[in-house]
Write a protein that holds these residues in place. Structure first.
Motif, short mmCIF file in Angstrom:
data_model
loop_
_atom_site.label_atom_id
_atom_site.label_comp_id
_atom_site.label_asym_id
_atom_site.label_seq_id
_atom_site.Cartn_x
_atom_site.Cartn_y
_atom_site.Cartn_z
N ILE A 60 0.84 -1.20 0.00
CA ILE A 60 0.00 0.00 0.00
C ILE A 60 0.88 1.25 0.00
CG2 ILE A 60 -1.98 -1.09 1.12
CD1 ILE A 60 -1.03 0.14 3.76
N ALA A 61 0.40 2.27 -0.71
CA ALA A 61 1.13 3.53 -0.80
C ALA A 61 0.69 4.46 0.33
CB ALA A 61 0.87 4.18 -2.15
N LEU A 62 1.63 4.92 1.12
CA LEU A 62 1.34 5.77 2.29
C LEU A 62 1.64 7.22 1.95
CD1 LEU A 62 3.05 3.45 4.92
CD2 LEU A 62 0.65 3.44 4.24
N LYS A 63 0.75 7.85 1.19
CA LYS A 63 1.01 9.22 0.71
C LYS A 63 1.02 10.24 1.85
CE LYS A 63 -1.26 8.12 -3.69
NZ LYS A 63 -1.96 6.91 -3.20
N GLN A 64 -0.03 10.22 2.69
CA GLN A 64 -0.11 11.19 3.78
C GLN A 64 1.03 10.98 4.77
OE1 GLN A 64 -2.26 13.97 4.32
NE2 GLN A 64 -0.55 14.26 5.74
N PHE A 65 1.33 9.74 5.07
CA PHE A 65 2.43 9.40 5.97
C PHE A 65 3.75 9.93 5.41
CE2 PHE A 65 5.66 6.04 7.09
CZ PHE A 65 5.89 6.47 8.38
N THR A 66 3.94 9.75 4.10
CA THR A 66 5.17 10.22 3.45
C THR A 66 5.28 11.74 3.56
OG1 THR A 66 5.05 8.39 1.86
CG2 THR A 66 6.48 10.23 1.29
N ALA A 67 4.18 12.45 3.27
CA ALA A 67 4.19 13.92 3.36
C ALA A 67 4.51 14.37 4.78
CB ALA A 67 2.85 14.48 2.90
N SER A 68 3.88 13.74 5.77
CA SER A 68 4.11 14.12 7.17
C SER A 68 5.57 13.89 7.57
CB SER A 68 3.18 13.34 8.09
OG SER A 68 1.83 13.72 7.89
N LEU A 69 6.14 12.78 7.11
CA LEU A 69 7.54 12.51 7.41
C LEU A 69 8.44 13.57 6.80
CD1 LEU A 69 8.13 8.66 7.03
CD2 LEU A 69 8.56 10.05 9.05
N PHE A 70 8.10 14.01 5.58
CA PHE A 70 8.89 15.03 4.90
C PHE A 70 8.83 16.35 5.67
CE2 PHE A 70 8.66 13.10 0.34
CZ PHE A 70 9.47 12.07 0.78
N PHE A 71 7.61 16.76 6.08
CA PHE A 71 7.47 18.01 6.85
C PHE A 71 8.24 17.92 8.17
CE2 PHE A 71 3.35 18.45 4.40
CZ PHE A 71 3.80 19.51 3.62
N GLU A 72 8.20 16.73 8.78
CA GLU A 72 8.92 16.54 10.04
C GLU A 72 10.43 16.61 9.82
OE1 GLU A 72 7.98 14.40 14.05
OE2 GLU A 72 7.36 16.25 13.09
N ALA A 73 10.89 16.10 8.67
CA ALA A 73 12.31 16.15 8.35
C ALA A 73 12.79 17.59 8.21
CB ALA A 73 12.59 15.36 7.06
N VAL A 74 11.94 18.42 7.59
CA VAL A 74 12.27 19.85 7.45
C VAL A 74 12.33 20.50 8.83
CG1 VAL A 74 11.46 22.08 6.57
CG2 VAL A 74 11.29 20.03 5.13
N ASP A 75 11.35 20.18 9.68
CA ASP A 75 11.30 20.75 11.03
C ASP A 75 12.54 20.34 11.83
OD1 ASP A 75 10.22 22.23 13.08
OD2 ASP A 75 8.66 20.78 13.61
N GLU A 76 12.91 19.09 11.73
CA GLU A 76 14.10 18.60 12.44
C GLU A 76 15.36 19.29 11.94
OE1 GLU A 76 16.11 14.30 13.64
OE2 GLU A 76 14.93 14.46 11.80
N ALA A 77 15.46 19.48 10.62
CA ALA A 77 16.63 20.15 10.04
C ALA A 77 16.75 21.59 10.55
CB ALA A 77 16.53 20.14 8.52
N LEU A 78 15.60 22.19 10.89
CA LEU A 78 15.60 23.56 11.40
C LEU A 78 15.55 23.60 12.93
CD1 LEU A 78 13.13 25.09 8.79
CD2 LEU A 78 15.54 25.67 9.05
N GLU A 79 15.97 22.48 13.53
CA GLU A 79 16.01 22.38 14.99
C GLU A 79 14.65 22.69 15.61
OE1 GLU A 79 19.27 24.95 16.07
OE2 GLU A 79 20.74 23.36 15.68
N TRP A 80 13.59 22.17 14.96
CA TRP A 80 12.21 22.26 15.42
C TRP A 80 11.68 23.70 15.45
CZ3 TRP A 80 10.65 17.60 14.79
CH2 TRP A 80 11.53 16.53 15.01
N ARG A 81 12.24 24.53 14.56
CA ARG A 81 11.75 25.90 14.44
C ARG A 81 11.21 26.17 13.04
NH1 ARG A 81 16.45 29.65 16.74
NH2 ARG A 81 17.65 28.31 15.32
N SER A 82 10.76 25.12 12.37
CA SER A 82 10.11 25.30 11.08
C SER A 82 8.71 25.85 11.32
CB SER A 82 10.00 23.95 10.35
OG SER A 82 9.12 24.04 9.24
#
Length: 292
Positions: free
Chosen positions: A139-161
């Motif tokens: 099964i393709a987890l599109k929403q899960f994938t998007a959420s992981l990507f947004f979280e990756a950006v937030d983590e890269a910005l030290e949770w200040r995204s």
């Protein structure tokens, strides 16, 4: 001495633990090889989106003091002229057309999630020639994938995204469940699936855009709560109303109006910047402008 909120917090923690154990039981039905493969794919995709959005991440790092509302000015809203199902574009017109800060970055994440979603095995039972057999589908987890990507950006910005993926809010008190640091959403899931399960009674918009990114994502600091719908997932009136209620302040002038204006609907790919529908709308606007 525990305050009046102690029993409520205890119930939330207890609910989270029970939900977590149930989710672990489900994950334990997968083989170690399947879980390892999924974990490896998640790690690869997180790095992939960091590379794809490197320029965006760098820009956000430089603009850490800039309010999100500044970026909403240039957004023209979603494509309410496009409908995927029934009267969707009419029923949810105001949510679709809501100005959303950072729509280009959000669109890019969602487009990648649509085109290259993380896939996971799921065991099902099927009847084949009179016999029930167990088989595995992907099964393709599109929403899960998007959420992981947004979280990756937030983590890269030290949770200040300014973009918070699926942050949890208490449905009754409307308080945000904060992690460490306070700008990081608190999670109850596993290492493989951090966003699910969540305790009963919590609400989690797909994406929240905060106004001041150095402050916690409490509802008063939310500029937009965005519900994201991929193909095959339809907008739901009850769900949208829940988010409006969540974002409605307890006091002030016309709180209902404020709550509604904080909620947005983004359909993928229809409301993403750079899609075919978006290009057609740009062409139509340009032709109309030339005729004037």
């Amino acid at each position: 001495m525990p305050g009046p909120l102690a029993p409520v917090v205890a119930r939330i923690i207890d609910g989270a633990y029970r939900a977590y154990r149930a989710n672990q039981a489900l994950e334990n039905t997968k083989t170690a090889a399947e879980l390892a493969q999924l974990a490896a794919e998640i790690a690869e995709r997180r790095q992939q989106i960091k590379n794809i959005l490197r320029a965006t991440i760098d820009a956000m790092a430089r603009e850490i003091e800039v309010k999100s509302s500044t970026f909403a000015v240039v957004d023209r809203g979603g494509n309410s002229t496009v409908s995927r199902r029934g009267q969707e574009n009419i029923t949810f017109k105001e949510y679709i057309e809501r100005k959303v800060p950072f729509r280009p970055a959000i669109s890019q994440v969602c487009t990648v999630a649509l085109q290259m979603p993380i896939k996971a095995p799921r065991r099902i039972r099927r009847k084949i020639v009179g016999d029930m057999v167990q088989t595995t589908i992907e099964i393709a987890l599109k929403q899960f994938t998007a959420s992981l990507f947004f979280e990756a950006v937030d983590e890269a910005l030290e949770w200040r995204s300014p973009l918070k993926a699926e942050p949890n809010y208490n449905g009754n008190s409307k308080k945000a469940l904060l992690g460490d640091p306070a700008t990081r959403p608190k999670r109850f899931g596993s290492a493989v699936q951090p966003f699910w399960p969540r305790p009963k009674g919590l609400l989690a918009p797909d994406l929240v855009v905060v106004e001041y990114r150095q402050e916690p994502f409490e509802t008063e600091n939310v500029f937009a709560a965005v519900e994201i719908k991929f193909p095959g997932d339809w907008a739901d009136s009850k769900q949208m109303k829940k988010y409006v209620t969540l974002m409605t302040p307890e006091t002030g002038i016309n709180p209902e109006k404020i709550g509604k204006e904080k909620v947005a609907l983004l359909r993928v790919p229809e409301d993403c910047v750079g899609t075919e529908a978006d290009e057609k709308k740009n062409h139509t606007i340009e032709q109309t402008r030339k005729k004037k």
